[in-house]
Design a protein around this motif. Structure first.
Motif, PDB file in Angstrom:
ATOM      1  N   HIS A  35       1.038  -1.118   0.086  1.00 36.11           N
ATOM      2  CA  HIS A  35      -0.025  -0.018  -0.038  1.00 36.11           C
ATOM      3  C   HIS A  35       0.981   1.064  -0.156  1.00 36.11           C
ATOM      4  O   HIS A  35       1.731   1.724   0.917  1.00 36.11           O
ATOM      5  CB  HIS A  35      -0.873  -0.055   1.411  1.00 36.11           C
ATOM      6  N   THR A 306      -9.784   2.665 -10.703  1.00 37.73           N
ATOM      7  CA  THR A 306      -9.351   1.667 -10.286  1.00 37.73           C
ATOM      8  C   THR A 306      -8.355   0.983 -11.002  1.00 37.73           C
ATOM      9  O   THR A 306      -7.012   0.632 -10.258  1.00 37.73           O
ATOM     10  CB  THR A 306     -10.543   0.566  -9.888  1.00 37.73           C
ATOM     11  N   TYR A 307      -8.441   0.650 -12.283  1.00 37.16           N
ATOM     12  CA  TYR A 307      -7.557   0.031 -13.152  1.00 37.16           C
ATOM     13  C   TYR A 307      -6.069   0.918 -13.239  1.00 37.16           C
ATOM     14  O   TYR A 307      -5.187   0.137 -12.951  1.00 37.16           O
ATOM     15  CB  TYR A 307      -8.123  -0.212 -14.350  1.00 37.16           C
ATOM     16  N   ARG A 310      -4.368   1.227  -9.847  1.00 32.73           N
ATOM     17  CA  ARG A 310      -3.327   0.003  -9.721  1.00 32.73           C
ATOM     18  C   ARG A 310      -2.292  -0.035 -10.523  1.00 32.73           C
ATOM     19  O   ARG A 310      -1.099  -0.535 -10.236  1.00 32.73           O
ATOM     20  CB  ARG A 310      -4.319  -1.399  -9.936  1.00 32.73           C
ATOM     21  N   TYR A 333      -1.296  -7.562  -9.210  1.00 37.65           N
ATOM     22  CA  TYR A 333      -1.507  -6.555  -8.415  1.00 37.65           C
ATOM     23  C   TYR A 333      -2.743  -5.841  -9.226  1.00 37.65           C
ATOM     24  O   TYR A 333      -3.643  -5.156  -8.567  1.00 37.65           O
ATOM     25  CB  TYR A 333      -0.364  -5.692  -8.115  1.00 37.65           C
ATOM     26  N   GLY A 337      -5.916  -6.777  -7.435  1.00 38.65           N
ATOM     27  CA  GLY A 337      -5.673  -5.779  -6.338  1.00 38.65           C
ATOM     28  C   GLY A 337      -4.698  -6.030  -5.374  1.00 38.65           C
ATOM     29  O   GLY A 337      -3.856  -7.270  -5.555  1.00 38.65           O
ATOM     30  N   ALA A 338      -4.343  -5.287  -4.358  1.00 36.69           N
ATOM     31  CA  ALA A 338      -3.241  -5.505  -3.154  1.00 36.69           C
ATOM     32  C   ALA A 338      -3.582  -6.702  -2.740  1.00 36.69           C
ATOM     33  O   ALA A 338      -4.788  -7.146  -2.286  1.00 36.69           O
ATOM     34  CB  ALA A 338      -3.229  -4.200  -2.533  1.00 36.69           C
ATOM     35  N   GLU A 340      -4.380  -9.455   0.224  1.00 34.89           N
ATOM     36  CA  GLU A 340      -4.887  -9.451   1.397  1.00 34.89           C
ATOM     37  C   GLU A 340      -3.949 -10.031   2.505  1.00 34.89           C
ATOM     38  O   GLU A 340      -3.844  -9.539   3.787  1.00 34.89           O
ATOM     39  CB  GLU A 340      -6.211 -10.240   1.509  1.00 34.89           C
ATOM     40  N   TYR A 353      -5.335 -14.342  -1.497  1.00 31.25           N
ATOM     41  CA  TYR A 353      -6.665 -13.632  -1.679  1.00 31.25           C
ATOM     42  C   TYR A 353      -7.820 -14.569  -1.296  1.00 31.25           C
ATOM     43  O   TYR A 353      -7.769 -15.572  -1.611  1.00 31.25           O
ATOM     44  CB  TYR A 353      -6.598 -13.199  -3.247  1.00 31.25           C
ATOM     45  N   TRP A 396     -13.818  -7.797 -14.490  1.00 34.77           N
ATOM     46  CA  TRP A 396     -13.409  -6.587 -15.085  1.00 34.77           C
ATOM     47  C   TRP A 396     -14.415  -6.394 -16.376  1.00 34.77           C
ATOM     48  O   TRP A 396     -14.868  -5.148 -16.384  1.00 34.77           O
ATOM     49  CB  TRP A 396     -11.842  -6.486 -15.657  1.00 34.77           C
ATOM     50  N   THR A 401     -16.018  -5.219 -11.021  1.00 34.60           N
ATOM     51  CA  THR A 401     -14.808  -4.869 -10.294  1.00 34.60           C
ATOM     52  C   THR A 401     -14.971  -3.515  -9.502  1.00 34.60           C
ATOM     53  O   THR A 401     -14.793  -3.258  -8.119  1.00 34.60           O
ATOM     54  CB  THR A 401     -13.351  -4.869 -10.737  1.00 34.60           C
ATOM     55  N   ARG A 406     -13.291  -4.013  -5.003  1.00 32.35           N
ATOM     56  CA  ARG A 406     -11.927  -4.841  -4.930  1.00 32.35           C
ATOM     57  C   ARG A 406     -11.151  -4.019  -6.311  1.00 32.35           C
ATOM     58  O   ARG A 406     -11.478  -3.700  -7.216  1.00 32.35           O
ATOM     59  CB  ARG A 406     -12.208  -6.027  -5.436  1.00 32.35           C
TER      60      ARG A 406
END
Length: 406
Positions: A35, A306-307, A310, A333, A337-338, A340, A353, A396, A401, A406
């Motif tokens: 992050h 979002t896309y 990232r 990623y 996403g990042a 968990e 994830y 996506w 998404t 997420r």
């Protein structure tokens, strides 16, 4: 009380006690390292018998909460107890505020550190200082011997393996200002292949042809105006330092071509070529996302944020010999996403994830360091990832998404 009832109650208490610990995992979770806004950065420079350490806190207020700056060395990332731990004396005198962030620098005796160990640094209560949220530095032979670091024009360590075209920076060397060579290499790298592919992306070649060389002195302001992969070498240094020179907008993308390239993880080659061949490619990219969102402009904007958010984060986190979005970790990623949960050992890094809407699973990366990319990792690809990957891509392509968060 009858013996049978007493035994039953004792057994029940044991079951309840063990149930309370179900799911508890004693391993250190390094997910916070992915992050960028809260990641504590660190860099080092060898100075005689000492290793000077520079620590960057994105939230400088943590240094004003009365906690000491705690440091520790560990035999491995997963070690339960440190080899040694200490605190930095007179931290308040060492703090330098830069807007809302802050820098702290101090020295450690080099004799107290050994290659293969890991150093953790944090300004937090004792029970939090040695979690994965701390700054973690692998103590390598290269780090123990490197007598210079890259800084920006203000003298702050860059904490990254890239500079932008024409961006002023310095190679801040300890000791006399020695000659410096910057060699540009003929290197072309491709984006990562999907996680179920039988082979990974193009590996870093063992030998790369030199295109040209630039000559400076350490301590002299440098500006490189030709993009590409460079190796910086200070005279007398045992090893070169890899550096990628990128466009001025990096880590963000704004041109049509740059926006289309990361869509490789969601689209076919024919779809991307159609976008590139459009009379107005940038408008075509907007229309692509609008179509994905079912003509809902609000969802389309959220998908774009979002896309490409990232993509920018992957560039910040993973850029080395190539842009971060093109790496194996960057690929996951962006699509998922990042992570968990992240577990690390000396030989692997595992991303977990738990999202049930696609992409859930555990992904293992193995280190593949090189001169240009000392912290490069490659994904261990497996056929069973195929369904997980296409489920994530489908999220996506259906515009889900953005709605899932997420």
């Amino acid at each position: 009380m009858p013996v049978s009832l007493r035994c039953f109650l004792i057994g029940l208490l044991l079951v309840l006690s063990s149930a309370g610990t179900v799911g508890a995992d004693p391993r250190r979770d390094f997910a916070g390292q992915y992050h960028p806004a809260r990641r504590i950065g660190a860099e080092t420079r060898r100075e005689g018998d000492s290793l000077r350490v520079y620590v960057h806190f994105p939230d400088g207020s943590v240094l004003q909460r009365g906690n000491p700056l705690r440091i520790a060395t560990w035999a491995t990332y997963e070690a339960k107890r440190p080899v040694w731990r200490d605190t930095v004396r007179h931290v308040a005198r060492r703090v330098r505020q830069v807007k809302s962030a802050a820098w702290v620098e101090f020295c450690l005796p080099a004799a107290a550190l050994q290659a293969g160990q890991v150093l953790s640094l944090n300004c937090a209560p004792a029970e939090e200082a040695e979690t994965g949220e701390a700054a973690w530095l692998a103590i390598t032979k290269e780090r123990l011997g490197r007598t210079f670091l890259l800084t920006d024009s203000l003298g702050d360590p860059l904490l990254r393996r890239y500079v932008r075209l024409g961006e002023p920076f310095l190679v801040d060397s300890y000791g006399p200002e020695l000659p410096l060579t910057a060699k540009r290499y003929a290197a072309s790298f491709t984006a990562a292949l999907p996680p179920m592919a039988t082979a990974g992306a193009q590996p870093v070649p063992r030998t790369i042809a030199v295109r040209d060389s630039l000559y400076f002195r350490a301590g002299q302001a440098m500006r490189i105006r030709q993009p590409g992969l460079y190796a910086l070498r200070v005279a007398g240094a045992a090893a070169a330092y890899g550096l990628l020179v990128v466009d001025q907008d990096f880590p963000e993308f704004n041109t049509a071509t740059a926006l289309i390239q990361p869509l490789i993880y969601l689209t076919t080659s024919a779809e991307r070529q159609k976008l590139l061949d459009a009379p107005a490619p940038k408008r075509a990219v907007d229309q692509f996302w609008l179509d994905v969102a079912g003509a809902n402009q609000t969802i389309a904007r959220q998908l774009i944020r979002t896309y490409y958010g990232r993509v920018a984060a992957a560039n910040q986190l993973f850029t080395a010999h190539k842009a971060g979005w093109m790496t194996d970790r960057g690929m996951l990623y962006i699509a998922l996403g990042a992570p968990e949960v992240v577990y690390r050992t000396a030989t692997e890094e595992r991303w977990i994830y738990r999202d049930t809407k696609g992409g859930r699973g555990t992904y293992t990366f193995r280190p593949k360091p090189s001169t240009f990319a000392p912290e490069h990792y490659e994904l261990v690809r497996r056929p069973e990832y195929e369904m997980l990957w296409y489920a994530a891509v489908e999220q996506w392509r259906k515009g889900l998404t953005a709605q899932s968060g997420r």
